[in-house]
Scaffold this motif. Structure first.
Motif, mmCIF file in Angstrom:
data_model
loop_
_atom_site.group_PDB
_atom_site.id
_atom_site.type_symbol
_atom_site.label_atom_id
_atom_site.label_comp_id
_atom_site.label_asym_id
_atom_site.label_seq_id
_atom_site.Cartn_x
_atom_site.Cartn_y
_atom_site.Cartn_z
ATOM 1 N N VAL A 1 13.332 6.246 34.008
ATOM 2 C CA VAL A 1 14.795 5.986 33.880
ATOM 3 C C VAL A 1 15.122 5.429 32.562
ATOM 4 C CG1 VAL A 1 16.849 5.313 35.135
ATOM 5 C CG2 VAL A 1 15.187 6.349 36.167
ATOM 6 N N ALA B 1 22.413 -0.736 28.338
ATOM 7 C CA ALA B 1 22.430 -1.765 29.519
ATOM 8 C C ALA B 1 21.276 -1.255 30.584
ATOM 9 C CB ALA B 1 23.609 -1.999 30.067
ATOM 10 N N ILE B 2 21.378 -0.168 31.050
ATOM 11 C CA ILE B 2 20.698 0.504 32.069
ATOM 12 C C ILE B 2 19.105 0.487 31.548
ATOM 13 C CG2 ILE B 2 19.748 2.422 33.547
ATOM 14 C CD1 ILE B 2 22.722 3.035 33.731
ATOM 15 N N TRP C 1 13.075 -4.560 31.280
ATOM 16 C CA TRP C 1 13.059 -6.036 31.288
ATOM 17 C C TRP C 1 12.392 -6.492 32.826
ATOM 18 C CZ3 TRP C 1 17.520 -9.018 33.464
ATOM 19 C CH2 TRP C 1 17.527 -10.423 33.561
ATOM 20 N N SER C 2 12.864 -5.442 33.696
ATOM 21 C CA SER C 2 12.407 -6.142 35.237
ATOM 22 C C SER C 2 11.006 -5.277 35.508
ATOM 23 C CB SER C 2 13.422 -5.511 36.262
ATOM 24 O OG SER C 2 13.093 -4.039 36.481
ATOM 25 N N PHE D 1 31.383 3.598 25.723
ATOM 26 C CA PHE D 1 31.173 3.230 27.262
ATOM 27 C C PHE D 1 29.647 3.777 27.479
ATOM 28 C CE2 PHE D 1 35.655 3.056 29.467
ATOM 29 C CZ PHE D 1 36.079 1.898 29.013
ATOM 30 N N VAL E 1 26.930 2.006 25.623
ATOM 31 C CA VAL E 1 26.830 0.457 26.423
ATOM 32 C C VAL E 1 26.079 0.615 27.643
ATOM 33 C CG1 VAL E 1 27.928 -1.268 27.144
ATOM 34 C CG2 VAL E 1 28.697 -0.450 25.105
ATOM 35 N N ALA E 2 26.856 1.664 28.524
ATOM 36 C CA ALA E 2 25.995 1.787 29.822
ATOM 37 C C ALA E 2 24.792 2.264 29.681
ATOM 38 C CB ALA E 2 26.818 2.837 30.611
ATOM 39 N N GLY F 1 17.746 -3.276 31.126
ATOM 40 C CA GLY F 1 17.667 -4.002 32.077
ATOM 41 C C GLY F 1 16.457 -3.526 33.118
ATOM 42 N N LEU F 2 16.019 -2.210 33.066
ATOM 43 C CA LEU F 2 15.086 -1.424 33.899
ATOM 44 C C LEU F 2 13.638 -2.027 33.198
ATOM 45 C CD1 LEU F 2 16.249 1.808 35.057
ATOM 46 C CD2 LEU F 2 16.445 -0.346 36.153
ATOM 47 N N PHE G 1 9.338 5.103 38.219
ATOM 48 C CA PHE G 1 10.904 5.274 37.948
ATOM 49 C C PHE G 1 11.339 4.419 37.183
ATOM 50 C CE2 PHE G 1 14.748 2.620 39.782
ATOM 51 C CZ PHE G 1 15.508 3.689 39.718
ATOM 52 N N TYR H 1 17.461 6.926 29.637
ATOM 53 C CA TYR H 1 18.796 6.492 29.073
ATOM 54 C C TYR H 1 18.734 6.029 27.777
ATOM 55 C CZ TYR H 1 21.431 6.669 33.438
ATOM 56 O OH TYR H 1 22.103 7.239 34.463
ATOM 57 N N ASN I 1 15.100 10.414 41.414
ATOM 58 C CA ASN I 1 16.044 9.674 40.353
ATOM 59 C C ASN I 1 15.302 9.684 38.879
ATOM 60 O OD1 ASN I 1 18.617 8.871 41.411
ATOM 61 N ND2 ASN I 1 17.220 8.038 43.158
ATOM 62 N N GLU J 1 22.620 13.449 35.383
ATOM 63 C CA GLU J 1 23.708 12.208 35.213
ATOM 64 C C GLU J 1 24.891 12.724 36.217
ATOM 65 O OE1 GLU J 1 23.021 9.834 33.614
ATOM 66 O OE2 GLU J 1 25.122 8.779 33.670
ATOM 67 N N HIS K 1 24.993 11.752 40.112
ATOM 68 C CA HIS K 1 24.768 10.238 40.626
ATOM 69 C C HIS K 1 26.509 9.869 41.232
ATOM 70 C CE1 HIS K 1 21.360 8.361 39.668
ATOM 71 N NE2 HIS K 1 21.283 9.022 38.287
#
Lengths: 187, 431
Positions: free
Chosen positions: A158, A107-108, A114-115, A100, A103-104, A111-112, A154, A162, A73, A79, A82
């Motif tokens: 990723v 966000a990905i 941040w984690s 769209f 934004v997607a 999020g990734l 990963f 993005y 991945n 793309e 998936h």
């Protein structure tokens, strides 16, 4: 630049193919060893085929599987490969589709990233945890975190992909609607 | 339902709805959940990795994918078709019957409906349209419908996924699929006969009987594969997971050595393609593991079970409504998402109501496979459209009668659990 990227992506594909092949061969080896264990002369004649030397096959396959997923991945899955729900995406105006996609992607990526830190934190304790059987194959240095490392790679890879996609879509708009999926052989 | 869980669902639906890959939508939604619940967002990655690293049965998924890709690349499919044409091609609607029988045999070798449609299906659509007796829409529709049998007769990738979320035995699930798969084949051949007579499809020139032994001989090694796999699993030679490796190895030996139809270059491409699909699917599985963790910690399935049991709902009414829901969802979602994300919600209720989980699993997988041919979002329709360029509208116009009988077959499986459970019980299943 483009050429370097193409080369790297070929290389990433080759790694994925090797992982896949290794997984397959390890499984075959596991079955073969289990059956040769019944024939005592085999281990007597070829000491390296002694069944007790092959306790690592199962865990090795699991490690390969995890690496296959996250290496794949991060560097190999495109793309359009998936699993997506694209009914709405394919039926809106190109302007909205562009929104769209941006934004997607953002966000990905956010999020990734941040984690990343909290996840690495959770993996911290694994730096001392030994694997169940893999020391027999790799030597005594290997720890669970070495296996989970690929998840961290990963997350970064990723997220970068993005971010790049968001910029690309912002500049050039989206490609035509995603083509209907070619299907994956898991269904 | 807590606020954080609503946030999680909202994020999931919005992100997936605007076209983000389902796996990433789940991952981000679970991060939102953890943060809102005041937990470390690192739990998501840890849960996901632990889950994947401990699920030995999942290893069957990539191996079955490799096996399916090898079978389609070698000439295994062509030889099977040659055999089927010689056997059932002589009847009215002959190539339609060939199509169904070939799918039945192929489904005993591969665990994937998509592989069936894209491989053997593509070849037979070509044969049907070239014969001039069938419209291309009809050829595509019967191919799509018969491909749904692929994951019902063992081996089966969707059943491996169901075994993962339900903790039921893969061996019994596989056995439970055999009769339903044959039933689906029978009803599809029935519709084909009916339509062929009504529309007066011309007969094919029958293959002379003296050619039959020769064609059987070339196809024999391929025909042996289902037997080898079943013997491997039920004779205790291999675990169901190892059977996946045996399938891949056998397909490889057949294609490379026996039929000499596989170059090294091609093998490399197969490995890359298989790795790509396996990784994409693996990520969704990982996402589902986190989502199931969240759903479990929210206690949702148990709460739902309590509600439904409190309502004193009849098990049959529950089964029928769950299947209706799955059929409707199958029109817009793909099977992997359904099995990994939606079905676990119903499992505790099944347990409470005393519904057998092997019965439920086989029925649910059949249902999800029917979902692969329900418009507007039917993966098999897209796959066939993709590999043959037959317009979707033409395929969809012809798909209805096949869809109807498959739903009737599904209903029969729901009403008569013995159709599913007969074989597993014969092999010692206690349920």
């Amino acid at each position: 630049m483009g050429q370097v990227l193409t080369r790297l992506s070929r290389l990433a594909e080759a790694v994925a193919a090797v992982i896949m092949a290794a997984m397959f061969l390890t499984f075959v080896l596991q079955i073969a060893i289990r059956y040769s264990a019944r024939l005592e002369w085999i281990a007597a004649r070829f000491p390296f085929l002694e069944p007790t030397h092959f306790g690592w096959t199962l865990e090795f396959c699991l490690a390969l599987w995890v690496w296959l997923i996250f290496w794949g991945n991060a560097f190999v899955v495109r793309e359009q490969d998936h699993v997506t729900f694209d009914i709405i995406y394919n039926h809106v105006r190109p302007g909205i589709r562009k929104c769209f996609a941006i934004v997607a992607s953002v966000a990905i990526a956010v999020g990734l990233l941040w984690s990343f830190d909290p996840t690495w934190d959770r993996f911290h304790v694994l730096r001392i945890k030994k694997t169940a059987t893999l020391s027999a194959l790799f030597g005594d240095w290997i720890r669970m975190r070495d296996i989970y490392l690929i998840y961290a790679v990963f997350l970064i890879a990723v997220a970068l992909r993005y971010i790049w996609r968001a910029i690309h879509v912002f500049r050039n708009g989206t490609d035509t609607p995603m083509p209907n999926s070619d299907g994956r052989p898991d269904e | 339902m807590t606020v954080e869980f609503l946030l999680c669902l909202g994020t999931l639906f919005v992100l997936a709805g605007i076209g983000a890959p389902v796996a990433y939508a789940i991952l981000i939604a679970s991060l939102i959940y953890l943060a809102a619940a005041g937990q470390s967002v690192g739990i998501a990655g840890k849960t996901l990795m632990d889950g994947l690293y401990n699920s030995f049965i999942l290893l069957a998924v990539p191996l079955f994918i490799v096996a399916a890709n090898i079978m389609n690349a070698g000439t295994i499919s062509d030889r099977l078709l040659g055999f089927c044409v010689a056997v059932v091609g002589r009847f009215r609607g002959g190539l339609g019957h060939v199509n169904v029988v070939a799918s039945l045999i192929f489904s005993g070798m591969s665990g994937s409906a998509v592989a069936d449609a894209a491989g053997i299906g593509k070849i037979i659509i070509g044969m049907m349209t070239r014969s001039g007796h069938y419209t291309r829409g009809y050829a595509a529709a019967i191919t799509a419908a018969s491909a749904t049998i692929g994951p019902i007769i063992p081996p089966s990738i969707p059943m491996v996924l169901y075994a993962l979320v339900s903790n039921s035995s893969i061996g019994y699930l596989f056995l439970g699929g055999i009769v339903p798969g044959l039933l689906m084949g029978v009803v599809l051949m029935g519709v084909n006969t009916l339509i062929s007579h009504r529309r007066g499809f011309a007969l094919e020139a029958p293959v002379p009987l003296r050619e039959l032994p020769g064609r059987t001989a070339t196809a024999l090694p391929a025909l042996l594969m289902p037997a080898i796999l079943l013997y491997g699993i039920y004779g205790g030679v291999t675990t169901p997971t190892e059977a996946a490796a045996v399938a891949a190895a056998y397909a490889l030996i057949l294609a490379a050595l026996f039929y000499r139809a596989l170059s090294l270059r091609k093998l490399y491409e197969i490995l890359v393609e298989s790795a790509r699909s396996s990784a994409a699917v693996g990520l969704v599985i990982g996402g589902a593991l986190i989502l199931n963790y969240i759903v479990a910690s929210e206690n949702i399935p148990a709460a739902m079970a309590e509600q439904l049991v409190g309502l004193d709902i009849h098990p049959l009414a529950f089964l029928l409504s769950v299947n209706l829901i799955l059929l409707l969802l199958g029109c817009v979602l793909d099977a992997t998402t359904l099995i990994l994300v939606i079905i676990p919600l119903f499992l505790p209720t099944c347990r409470e109501l005393g519904i057998d989980l092997v019965h439920f699993g086989v029925v649910a997988v059949v249902n999800c496979m029917i979902g692969l041919i329900t418009p507007p979002y039917g993966i098999l329709l897209f796959v066939i459209n993709g590999v043959t360029r037959i317009p979707l509208a033409e395929i969809i116009r012809e798909i209805w009668p096949f869809l109807m009988v498959l739903i009737v077959a599904l209903l029969a499986l729901i009403l008569f659990p013995d159709l599913v459970l007969f074989l597993p019980r014969l092999f010692g299943y206690a349920g």
